[in-house]
Design a protein around this motif. Sequence first.
Motif, PDB file in Angstrom:
ATOM      1  N   ASP A  69       0.865  -1.183   0.000  1.00 42.60           N
ATOM      2  CA  ASP A  69       0.000   0.000   0.000  1.00 42.60           C
ATOM      3  C   ASP A  69       0.895   1.224   0.000  1.00 42.60           C
ATOM      4  OD1 ASP A  69       0.836   0.763   2.598  1.00 42.60           O
ATOM      5  OD2 ASP A  69      -0.933  -0.050   3.565  1.00 42.60           O
ATOM      6  N   GLY A  70       0.284   2.411  -0.037  1.00 46.24           N
ATOM      7  CA  GLY A  70       1.034   3.648   0.085  1.00 46.24           C
ATOM      8  C   GLY A  70       1.125   4.442  -1.194  1.00 46.24           C
ATOM      9  N   GLY A  71       0.256   5.445  -1.336  1.00 50.31           N
ATOM     10  CA  GLY A  71       0.335   6.363  -2.465  1.00 50.31           C
ATOM     11  C   GLY A  71      -0.299   5.884  -3.742  1.00 50.31           C
ATOM     12  N   LEU A  72      -0.907   4.719  -3.738  1.00 50.16           N
ATOM     13  CA  LEU A  72      -1.570   4.218  -4.954  1.00 50.16           C
ATOM     14  C   LEU A  72      -2.823   5.039  -5.222  1.00 50.16           C
ATOM     15  CD1 LEU A  72      -1.136   0.560  -3.844  1.00 50.16           C
ATOM     16  CD2 LEU A  72      -0.278   1.355  -6.039  1.00 50.16           C
ATOM     17  N   GLY A  73      -2.915   5.589  -6.442  1.00 53.11           N
ATOM     18  CA  GLY A  73      -4.041   6.468  -6.719  1.00 53.11           C
ATOM     19  C   GLY A  73      -4.744   6.222  -8.033  1.00 53.11           C
ATOM     20  N   SER A  74      -4.322   5.191  -8.769  1.00 51.58           N
ATOM     21  CA  SER A  74      -4.929   4.932 -10.074  1.00 51.58           C
ATOM     22  C   SER A  74      -4.753   3.461 -10.447  1.00 51.58           C
ATOM     23  CB  SER A  74      -4.261   5.801 -11.153  1.00 51.58           C
ATOM     24  OG  SER A  74      -2.920   5.367 -11.370  1.00 51.58           O
ATOM     25  N   GLY A  75      -5.468   3.047 -11.471  1.00 53.61           N
ATOM     26  CA  GLY A  75      -5.297   1.693 -11.978  1.00 53.61           C
ATOM     27  C   GLY A  75      -3.910   1.465 -12.546  1.00 53.61           C
ATOM     28  N   THR A  76      -3.309   2.519 -13.101  1.00 55.51           N
ATOM     29  CA  THR A  76      -1.944   2.394 -13.614  1.00 55.51           C
ATOM     30  C   THR A  76      -0.956   2.174 -12.474  1.00 55.51           C
ATOM     31  OG1 THR A  76      -2.568   3.893 -15.410  1.00 55.51           O
ATOM     32  CG2 THR A  76      -0.226   3.451 -15.124  1.00 55.51           C
ATOM     33  N   ASP A  77      -1.177   2.835 -11.346  1.00 52.24           N
ATOM     34  CA  ASP A  77      -0.351   2.574 -10.166  1.00 52.24           C
ATOM     35  C   ASP A  77      -0.485   1.118  -9.734  1.00 52.24           C
ATOM     36  OD1 ASP A  77       0.424   5.240 -10.091  1.00 52.24           O
ATOM     37  OD2 ASP A  77      -0.960   5.773  -8.474  1.00 52.24           O
ATOM     38  N   VAL A  78      -1.696   0.597  -9.769  1.00 52.46           N
ATOM     39  CA  VAL A  78      -1.906  -0.797  -9.378  1.00 52.46           C
ATOM     40  C   VAL A  78      -1.161  -1.730 -10.329  1.00 52.46           C
ATOM     41  CG1 VAL A  78      -3.608  -2.632  -9.066  1.00 52.46           C
ATOM     42  CG2 VAL A  78      -4.114  -0.314  -8.259  1.00 52.46           C
ATOM     43  N   LEU A  79      -1.199  -1.438 -11.635  1.00 53.82           N
ATOM     44  CA  LEU A  79      -0.434  -2.247 -12.587  1.00 53.82           C
ATOM     45  C   LEU A  79       1.052  -2.205 -12.233  1.00 53.82           C
ATOM     46  CD1 LEU A  79      -0.306  -3.986 -15.153  1.00 53.82           C
ATOM     47  CD2 LEU A  79      -0.035  -1.858 -16.457  1.00 53.82           C
ATOM     48  N   ALA A  80       1.551  -1.045 -11.839  1.00 49.36           N
ATOM     49  CA  ALA A  80       2.954  -0.946 -11.430  1.00 49.36           C
ATOM     50  C   ALA A  80       3.222  -1.829 -10.221  1.00 49.36           C
ATOM     51  CB  ALA A  80       3.305   0.506 -11.123  1.00 49.36           C
ATOM     52  N   ALA A  81       2.316  -1.827  -9.250  1.00 52.68           N
ATOM     53  CA  ALA A  81       2.494  -2.664  -8.063  1.00 52.68           C
ATOM     54  C   ALA A  81       2.504  -4.143  -8.431  1.00 52.68           C
ATOM     55  CB  ALA A  81       1.381  -2.375  -7.055  1.00 52.68           C
TER      56      ALA A  81
END
Length: 347
Positions: free
Chosen positions: A274-286
């Motif tokens: 967790d931490g700073g995720l703000g979009s679906g693209t961020d989730v793809l990065a994770a």
Amino acid sequence: MPRSWVDGLEARARASLPAPVHEYVAHGAGAGTSRDEAAAAWRDVRFLPHVLHDVTDVGLATEVLGTRLETPVGVAPTSLQRAVHPDGELAMARATAAAGGLMVVSSNAGSTFADIAATGVAWWLQVYLPSDRTLALPLLERAVAAGARAVVLTVDTPVVGSWEPAGDRVWDVVDPAFTRVNFDEGHDTQPGAEKALDLGPHDLDWLAERTGLPVVAKGVLRADDARRCVQAGAAAVWVSNHGGRQLDRAVAPARALPAIVRELADDDAEVYVDGGLGSGTDVLAALGLGADAAFLGRLPLWALVEGEHGVGRLQDRIRAELVEAMRLAGCRRVADARDVVGSPAPV
């Protein structure tokens, strides 16, 4: 739905909530450095997308600790949800259940475990352990009886990080009934109820034995600590710096994640972030950096200002963004994301 709706969630929450409540949710420890760096670290991740892959049907279904979910995006544990909206955890749970997601419930929740479970949501319990571990047993027993599927031990909070303005301001406007309703009356005044300063690997095994549930260690930023957690019996490690609310200048989770994933590559343990995720693209990065699931903390709280509808709208938006990002990266399934990161955030 425009992305601007998501980007404006905090501003709308600030306008709607009593100032101390907004400050409580938004604050970071110290100068707020760790809080502020988290989102930027995800934006530093770069992709190497596949092409010529059939992405007609993209599926987000996954499994965490034996529970099948329709999305790899969960809700992290946060307190004072009823101070944000009267329905609090129940609105959060209903929206999460409708999305087919996972909700992690704070031990400080303002709704009973039984009422949360009645929404049908898949849920885990987050706990802090007191100096006298036996004082945690009634809380754990209630969670098990209500159907919690795992216990998440927060390991990064031997003391609560200080911040300004003083955190006590929130209690001038918040009803104490909005928190800790699952504890025995008088729990906080008993000797040994303070947070444990001697938390150790043995506590992970103790929790597993006492509850019969898988145990997740939340708040890990180092590969060697991740290894110790798994050796002590943790079923999963959760990479987190507590939303930047504990040790200021602690590394951003996006930067800590790759080393922990590498360290546990040959183990059965799962890894979350967790931490700073703000979009679906961020989730793809994770997912691309190796996380098995990603959790949102403040963002669902800002959406909760609009109740169940707001949280559901946020989850629909993140889901749509993730599906689009996966299509553009040539991914049909969550597992396909593991090799689309070309340049992770530098450590």
